[in-house]
Scaffold this active site. Structure first.
Site, PDB file in Angstrom:
ATOM      1  N   CYS A 158      -6.894  39.749  26.634  1.00  0.00           N
ATOM      2  CA  CYS A 158      -7.233  38.668  25.708  1.00  0.00           C
ATOM      3  C   CYS A 158      -7.738  39.183  24.365  1.00  0.00           C
ATOM      4  CB  CYS A 158      -8.273  37.757  26.347  1.00  0.00           C
ATOM      5  SG  CYS A 158      -7.913  37.442  28.079  1.00  0.00           S
ATOM      6  N   THR A 265     -13.470  41.455  35.366  1.00  0.00           N
ATOM      7  CA  THR A 265     -13.350  40.126  34.754  1.00  0.00           C
ATOM      8  C   THR A 265     -14.685  39.557  34.308  1.00  0.00           C
ATOM      9  OG1 THR A 265     -13.517  39.075  36.919  1.00  0.00           O
ATOM     10  CG2 THR A 265     -11.300  39.525  36.116  1.00  0.00           C
ATOM     11  N   HIS A 298     -14.781  33.658  21.130  1.00  0.00           N
ATOM     12  CA  HIS A 298     -13.761  33.846  22.169  1.00  0.00           C
ATOM     13  C   HIS A 298     -13.683  32.522  22.926  1.00  0.00           C
ATOM     14  CE1 HIS A 298     -11.060  35.891  24.753  1.00  0.00           C
ATOM     15  NE2 HIS A 298     -11.845  35.857  25.793  1.00  0.00           N
ATOM     16  N   THR A 302     -14.564  29.058  30.093  1.00  0.00           N
ATOM     17  CA  THR A 302     -14.973  29.442  31.448  1.00  0.00           C
ATOM     18  C   THR A 302     -16.498  29.459  31.477  1.00  0.00           C
ATOM     19  OG1 THR A 302     -15.008  31.825  30.988  1.00  0.00           O
ATOM     20  CG2 THR A 302     -12.942  30.905  31.801  1.00  0.00           C
ATOM     21  N   PRO A 303     -17.074  29.131  32.646  1.00  0.00           N
ATOM     22  CA  PRO A 303     -18.546  29.136  32.733  1.00  0.00           C
ATOM     23  C   PRO A 303     -19.116  30.487  32.295  1.00  0.00           C
ATOM     24  CG  PRO A 303     -17.599  28.077  34.673  1.00  0.00           C
ATOM     25  CD  PRO A 303     -16.442  28.649  33.889  1.00  0.00           C
ATOM     26  N   GLU A 309     -21.158  34.967  25.988  1.00  0.00           N
ATOM     27  CA  GLU A 309     -20.876  35.136  24.563  1.00  0.00           C
ATOM     28  C   GLU A 309     -22.012  34.580  23.709  1.00  0.00           C
ATOM     29  OE1 GLU A 309     -17.213  33.358  23.201  1.00  0.00           O
ATOM     30  OE2 GLU A 309     -17.310  34.469  21.308  1.00  0.00           O
ATOM     31  N   LYS A 329     -10.053  27.367  20.679  1.00  0.00           N
ATOM     32  CA  LYS A 329      -9.316  27.283  21.950  1.00  0.00           C
ATOM     33  C   LYS A 329      -9.460  25.890  22.562  1.00  0.00           C
ATOM     34  CE  LYS A 329      -9.413  32.189  23.287  1.00  0.00           C
ATOM     35  NZ  LYS A 329     -10.315  32.820  22.310  1.00  0.00           N
ATOM     36  N   HIS A 334      -6.019  28.997  25.248  1.00  0.00           N
ATOM     37  CA  HIS A 334      -6.261  30.439  25.167  1.00  0.00           C
ATOM     38  C   HIS A 334      -4.902  31.119  25.036  1.00  0.00           C
ATOM     39  CE1 HIS A 334      -7.685  34.353  25.489  1.00  0.00           C
ATOM     40  NE2 HIS A 334      -8.313  34.333  26.642  1.00  0.00           N
ATOM     41  N   PHE A 392      -9.984  40.691  29.838  1.00  0.00           N
ATOM     42  CA  PHE A 392     -10.051  41.193  31.213  1.00  0.00           C
ATOM     43  C   PHE A 392      -9.893  42.707  31.141  1.00  0.00           C
ATOM     44  CE2 PHE A 392      -8.106  37.231  33.443  1.00  0.00           C
ATOM     45  CZ  PHE A 392      -9.356  36.657  33.513  1.00  0.00           C
TER      46      PHE A 392
END
Lengths: 404, 352
Positions: A158, A265, A298, A302-303, A309, A329, A334, A392
């Site tokens: 990513c 991840t 970013h 996602t949780p 971040e 996003k 994404h 990732f």
């Protein structure tokens, strides 16, 4: 030496060029919709930010490399036209791209019941060879635009688009090139790749309504939404751009990166690698945190990402002094390998217009985030922006973008 | 520009691992280690048995497939040999990679069942292991190196078959020379007996199918499992460098210009070498062009010793050249390569 941007190109689910993409992003319009190019029966996620072509309606969707070529070509052509460049491009191509491999319709079309038969049936199919070589798409784009040297097909998951910008500005700073095309394209929205992302529990299973699924920084965020897209920037040394009288749209002031050694991840629990990436980007740009007026997150929805971040951003910028942060996003999904390039372009356009793009769907803000996530786009005075990309595999890259 | 030194090498091939195993091969004429591919009428140079638990903890082993394991192992050998374990936190890694191993059993089941699209999706949804995806992503070789060895500087991965291996090394070397990377690790890994690779390279029509023969008599590629990693440092940083990386250049364009482009690269390599190592794939047109551009026949073909290893071929040539210099067999070694489809590269390593 400053590296100037003289061309911006973009293909997203909300627009086939930078102008229309940016207009939609400014307005907070979502490009997320039901996936129609393949059957999503049984899949947890059924929506994406799709860039569809006419062939996708036929039941035989484009293979990923063809979609990558089309979107990459459009984004690069737009950037070059804006930069006023035609003919052989006098610098390298650095392009974030996903890995490609032969897809199931093509595999099954070989008609063999086993691997041995498939390998025998496939021997000498040159079109498949050029489609599915890992360097195939970058080579096609390099030959289309007659770029110089080895086209760099960059993959840091990513963060690929940001890594491509970094490789390009490093080559310009070292004096290897006066200019470069940096960017990225993404077309992993094909069944097997989509299923694999789903099995990683990375995708949102919300689905309804599609435009509300990508909801970074909210309490109810539950995964990212995949997106197709491409972004391209024409980068030049400032001296080169001025000497040829090009219009400078902005600057790539600095890039920082830090590999995380914690998990494939997940970030280190203290966020130190993403903190280091942001700090190194600021140091590379010669800026202090207070010089940055906006963070393009970013912000995957996602949780884990949004929590880590914003935690890291508050460590770098100070909990009270942190600038506004938004995740585009929320509208364009994404775009993985393209995200760093598209989002650097978004930062340049935001700086040009002195306007912050929103994070849409902020109807249940997560109180743990504690930052201004720009629920509605608004005018804003600022001279520099930070674009974050975290991949990732622990590959974290941050780009500092400056106004013209 | 600061001179760039090779300070550590990790090399794995079908012969085994490390300097002791590979030094005798520099004399040439060694018999290849061959096996038959499981799914194609082709020879391959197989993956050797390795003490993988030396560097890779069991919990990490489960997250990787063979290509990542041999790559991570080779990187560990290079780091250890260079004495750089205490410095991994500031080490930058630049990898060349293709995709990783697929789930061959699941693929075979789908091929046998020949389902429609919905059936394929169902079998994938029910059959794919979640962790396999991460083992397949090209950038996860670098990611696994970071996690296993603690390498925490920059991390970049380039795709693009053979020339990506050379380009990764070139970028790493340029950054060290420019003073923007204090310490670099670069390399690649590939395993050979993989149906998806035999299919992909088979599309190109250049897999060798007859009895094994050495290059250049053979027309076609014989794949081999290889992992090759090198550590690069600025001159003076490491008390025991192995060789100086004097020059490394890459180029790419359409095949019709290949001989001229490779000759132009060779023209920038300086004085005549006393050893030439070719990383030619064996693909007929590219191999013929590489030999046409060279000033004389190569002393060694990596494809003869190890089989062809795509992204890992050029790094393996650099690794062998380093051994040749460190063992006193040569003072100046030229490494060359033309990708099976696109890309050219040349490098010179010299004794210190």
């Amino acid at each position: 030496m400053r590296v100037a941007v003289t061309g911006i190109g973009m293909v997203t689910a909300v627009g086939r060029d930078a102008a229309s993409s940016w207009a939609a992003i400014r307005a907070g319009r979502s490009g997320v919709r039901d996936i129609t190019r393949f059957d999503t029966t049984g899949m947890k996620a059924r929506v994406a930010a799709c860039v569809d072509y006419p062939e996708d309606a036929s039941g035989t969707p484009l293979v990923a490399p063809e979609r990558l070529r089309r979107m990459g070509e459009a984004a690069i052509a737009e950037a070059l036209a804006q930069a006023g460049l035609s003919g052989p491009f006098p610098g390298p191509l650095c392009f974030g791209l996903p890995p490609v491999e032969i897809e199931w319709p093509q595999r099954l079309a070989l008609g063999a019941p086993d691997h041995a038969g498939m390998i025998a049936a496939g021997a000498g199919i040159a079109s498949h060879y050029q489609d599915f070589l890992l360097g195939g798409v970058a080579t096609w784009l390099a030959e289309r635009f007659e770029t110089q040297g080895v086209p760099q097909a960059v993959t840091t998951a990513c963060a690929s688009g940001a890594s491509a910008i970094q490789l390009a500005i490093e080559a310009i700073r070292r004096g290897e090139a006066d200019c470069a095309i940096a960017g990225g394209a993404e077309a992993s929205l094909q069944p097997e790749a989509f299923i694999r992302f789903g099995l990683l529990q990375a995708l949102s299973g919300r689905n309804e309504p599609p435009e509300a699924v990508s909801r970074p920084f909210t309490k109810s965020r539950d995964g990212f939404v995949m997106g197709d897209g491409a972004g391209a920037l024409v980068l030049e040394s400032e001296a080169h751009a001025r000497a040829r009288g090009a219009t400078i749209l902005g600057y790539i002031l600095g890039v920082g990166e830090a590999a995380d050694t914690f998990h494939r991840t997940r970030s280190s629990p203290d966020g130190h690698a993403i903190v280091a990436a942001m700090e190194r980007a600021l140091a590379d740009a010669g800026l202090t945190p207070r010089d940055v007026g906006y963070i393009n997150a970013h912000g995957t929805s996602t949780p884990e990402n949004d929590k880590m971040e914003t935690l890291a951003a508050k460590l770098v910028f100070g909990a009270e002094a942190a600038p506004p942060i938004s995740s585009t996003k929320s509208m364009i999904g994404h775009t993985l390998s393209a995200a760093g390039a598209i989002e650097a372009g978004v930062c340049l356009l935001a700086l040009r217009d002195q306007f912050l793009p929103p994070t849409i769907n902020q109807d249940d803000p997560d109180p743990e985030i504690g930052m201004d996530t720009v629920p509605v786009g608004r005018p804003h005075g600022f001279r520099a922006a930070l674009s974050n990309s975290f991949g990732f595999g622990g590959q974290n890259v941050c780009v500092v973008v400056g106004a013209a | 520009m600061t001179p760039v030194m090779v300070t550590g090498v990790g090399l794995i091939s079908s012969h085994g691992e490390g300097r002791g195993v590979h030094t005798p091969l520099l004399a040439g004429g060694a018999a290849p280690v061959l096996a038959r591919a499981k799914d194609a009428p082709c020879d391959i140079h197989p993956t050797p048995e390795l003490p993988l638990d030396r560097f890779i903890p069991r919990r990490e082993m489960r997250q990787m497939e063979p290509w990542q394991r041999i790559g991570v192992h080779a990187a560990g050998i290079a780091i250890e040999e260079a004495g750089l374990k205490p410095q991994v936190a500031r080490m930058d890694v630049t990898v060349a990679a293709g995709g990783g191993e697929r789930d061959a059993a699941l693929d075979a089941a789908i091929l046998a069942a020949k389902p429609g699209p919905a059936g394929v999706h169902k079998m994938l949804l029910e059959g794919l292991r979640p962790t396999l995806f991460l083992a397949q992503l090209p950038n996860l070789l670098a990611g696994s190196i970071s996690i296993t060895h603690g390498v925490a500087g920059s991390s970049r991965t380039l795709m693009g078959e053979e020339v990506a291996g050379a380009e990764a090394a070139r970028v790493a070397a340029r950054r060290v020379a420019a003073g923007t990377s204090p310490l670099a690790l670069t390399g690649a890994a590939m395993t050979s007996d993989r149906p998806e690779l035999l299919l992909l390279y088979g599309f190109g029509g250049a897999l060798h199918q007859g009895p094994w023969a050495p290059l250049p008599e053979r027309q076609g590629m014989v794949l081999g499992s290889v992992a090759a990693f090198l550590t690069l440092e600025p001159e003076g940083a490491n008390p025991a460098p192995l060789a100086r990386l004097t020059a490394i250049e890459t180029s790419q364009g359409r095949p019709e210009g290949r001989v001229a482009r490779l000759r132009a690269l060779l023209g920038r390599m300086g004085a005549a070498p006393d050893m030439i190592i070719s990383t030619a794939s064996g693909a007929p047109a590219a191999t013929a062009d590489e030999l046409a551009a060279l000033p004389r026949a190569p002393d060694l073909f990596t494809a003869d010793l190890f089989g062809h290893s795509a992204e890992a071929a050029f790094p393996a040539g650099l690794a062998l050249a380093t051994y040749a210099i460190a063992e006193g067999r040569a003072r100046r070694v030229l490494v060359t390569g033309c990708g099976q489809w696109r890309g050219e590269a040349a490098a010179v390593l010299e004794a210190i």
